[in-house]
Design a protein around this motif. Structure first.
Motif, PDB file in Angstrom:
ATOM      1  N   GLY A 298      -1.531   0.444  12.517  1.00 29.18           N
ATOM      2  CA  GLY A 298      -1.799   1.401  13.585  1.00 29.18           C
ATOM      3  C   GLY A 298      -2.372   2.686  13.032  1.00 29.18           C
ATOM      4  N   SER A 299      -2.024   3.774  13.683  1.00 27.09           N
ATOM      5  CA  SER A 299      -2.564   5.075  13.317  1.00 27.09           C
ATOM      6  C   SER A 299      -1.752   5.667  12.170  1.00 27.09           C
ATOM      7  N   ILE A 300      -2.229   5.446  10.954  1.00 28.16           N
ATOM      8  CA  ILE A 300      -1.502   5.881   9.752  1.00 28.16           C
ATOM      9  C   ILE A 300      -2.389   6.797   8.938  1.00 28.16           C
ATOM     10  N   PHE A 301      -1.908   8.035   8.761  1.00 30.07           N
ATOM     11  CA  PHE A 301      -2.650   8.968   7.928  1.00 30.07           C
ATOM     12  C   PHE A 301      -2.065   9.018   6.524  1.00 30.07           C
ATOM     13  N   SER A 302      -0.745   9.190   6.464  1.00 29.22           N
ATOM     14  CA  SER A 302      -0.105   9.302   5.159  1.00 29.22           C
ATOM     15  C   SER A 302       1.319   8.771   5.221  1.00 29.22           C
ATOM     16  N   ILE A 303       1.625   7.832   4.342  1.00 33.47           N
ATOM     17  CA  ILE A 303       2.998   7.320   4.230  1.00 33.47           C
ATOM     18  C   ILE A 303       3.748   8.192   3.233  1.00 33.47           C
ATOM     19  N   ASN A 304       4.848   8.769   3.661  1.00 32.91           N
ATOM     20  CA  ASN A 304       5.627   9.642   2.806  1.00 32.91           C
ATOM     21  C   ASN A 304       6.681   8.865   2.017  1.00 32.91           C
ATOM     22  N   VAL A 305       7.400   7.998   2.748  1.00 33.43           N
ATOM     23  CA  VAL A 305       8.515   7.256   2.161  1.00 33.43           C
ATOM     24  C   VAL A 305       8.592   5.879   2.816  1.00 33.43           C
ATOM     25  N   MET A 306       8.983   4.887   2.023  1.00 34.35           N
ATOM     26  CA  MET A 306       9.263   3.555   2.563  1.00 34.35           C
ATOM     27  C   MET A 306      10.645   3.167   2.076  1.00 34.35           C
TER      28      MET A 306
ATOM     29  N   THR B  38      -2.142   0.335  -0.279  1.00 40.91           N
ATOM     30  CA  THR B  38      -3.430  -0.138   0.248  1.00 40.91           C
ATOM     31  C   THR B  38      -3.230  -1.084   1.422  1.00 40.91           C
ATOM     32  N   LYS B  39      -2.067  -1.725   1.454  1.00 41.52           N
ATOM     33  CA  LYS B  39      -1.770  -2.662   2.537  1.00 41.52           C
ATOM     34  C   LYS B  39      -0.707  -2.120   3.484  1.00 41.52           C
ATOM     35  N   ASN B  40      -0.241  -0.902   3.234  1.00 44.70           N
ATOM     36  CA  ASN B  40       0.834  -0.308   4.054  1.00 44.70           C
ATOM     37  C   ASN B  40       2.020  -1.258   4.164  1.00 44.70           C
ATOM     38  N   THR B  41       2.406  -1.781   3.015  1.00 47.28           N
ATOM     39  CA  THR B  41       3.449  -2.795   2.974  1.00 47.28           C
ATOM     40  C   THR B  41       4.514  -2.423   1.947  1.00 47.28           C
ATOM     41  N   VAL B  42       5.755  -2.717   2.272  1.00 39.62           N
ATOM     42  CA  VAL B  42       6.863  -2.511   1.350  1.00 39.62           C
ATOM     43  C   VAL B  42       7.619  -3.833   1.203  1.00 39.62           C
ATOM     44  N   TYR B  43       8.090  -4.075   0.001  1.00 41.05           N
ATOM     45  CA  TYR B  43       8.793  -5.311  -0.307  1.00 41.05           C
ATOM     46  C   TYR B  43      10.192  -5.004  -0.845  1.00 41.05           C
ATOM     47  N   LEU B  44      11.077  -5.951  -0.643  1.00 38.29           N
ATOM     48  CA  LEU B  44      12.403  -5.868  -1.257  1.00 38.29           C
ATOM     49  C   LEU B  44      12.701  -7.221  -1.877  1.00 38.29           C
ATOM     50  N   GLN B  45      12.662  -7.265  -3.194  1.00 40.17           N
ATOM     51  CA  GLN B  45      13.007  -8.479  -3.921  1.00 40.17           C
ATOM     52  C   GLN B  45      14.497  -8.449  -4.197  1.00 40.17           C
ATOM     53  N   MET B  46      15.206  -9.450  -3.696  1.00 38.32           N
ATOM     54  CA  MET B  46      16.659  -9.490  -3.829  1.00 38.32           C
ATOM     55  C   MET B  46      17.045 -10.691  -4.680  1.00 38.32           C
ATOM     56  N   SER B  47      17.780 -10.436  -5.740  1.00 39.22           N
ATOM     57  CA  SER B  47      18.215 -11.495  -6.638  1.00 39.22           C
ATOM     58  C   SER B  47      19.725 -11.421  -6.806  1.00 39.22           C
ATOM     59  N   SER B  48      20.280 -12.496  -7.377  1.00 39.98           N
ATOM     60  CA  SER B  48      21.731 -12.573  -7.593  1.00 39.98           C
ATOM     61  C   SER B  48      22.492 -12.169  -6.333  1.00 39.98           C
ATOM     62  N   LEU B  49      22.077 -12.723  -5.226  1.00 32.71           N
ATOM     63  CA  LEU B  49      22.659 -12.347  -3.944  1.00 32.71           C
ATOM     64  C   LEU B  49      24.127 -12.735  -3.848  1.00 32.71           C
ATOM     65  N   LYS B  50      24.860 -11.893  -3.143  1.00 31.70           N
ATOM     66  CA  LYS B  50      26.293 -12.086  -2.952  1.00 31.70           C
ATOM     67  C   LYS B  50      26.592 -12.193  -1.458  1.00 31.70           C
TER      68      LYS B  50
END
Length: 115
Positions: free
Chosen positions: A26-34, A74-86
């Motif tokens: 959408g209308s995204i100028f600047s991402i500050n925090v993810m 560049t893709k306005n995307t954030v990831y969360l890799q989760m390992s050793s899940l409990k």
């Protein structure tokens, strides 16, 4: 307007891994925090991990060394890799973008870790 869509939740056995993705459009100028939050049944929503536009990341003590947050501006995307899940990682996970100093939330994705 900004839309935030998450994906990647599911059911996994203890010790396994999952990767969550979240994209803003959408209308995204600047991402500050993810960042990623989670909320387990009967508990308050808690911050799991955060990454700034500059790439600095922080984690909740409970996930340090097991989870990794990363972002692709560049893709306005954030990831969360989760390992050793409990089993105690079981929760609804929400991503949040702070864009132009306004917060936008995803709809949440369920992560269930079986013992």
């Amino acid at each position: 307007q900004v839309q935030v869509v998450e994906s990647g939740g599911g059911v996994v056995q203890a010790g396994g891994s999952l990767r969550l993705s979240c994209a803003a459009s959408g209308s995204i100028f600047s991402i500050n925090v993810m960042d990623w939050y989670r909320q387990a049944p009967g508990k308050q929503r808690e911050l799991v991990a955060q990454i700034t536009r500059g790439g600095s990341s922080t984690y909740a003590d409970s996930v340090k060394g097991r989870f990794t947050i990363s972002g692709d501006n560049t893709k306005n995307t954030v990831y969360l890799q989760m390992s050793s899940l409990k089993p105690e990682d079981t929760a609804v996970y929400y991503c949040r973008f702070v864009i132009d100093y306004r917060a936008y939330w995803g709809q949440g994705t369920q992560v269930t870790v079986s013992a």
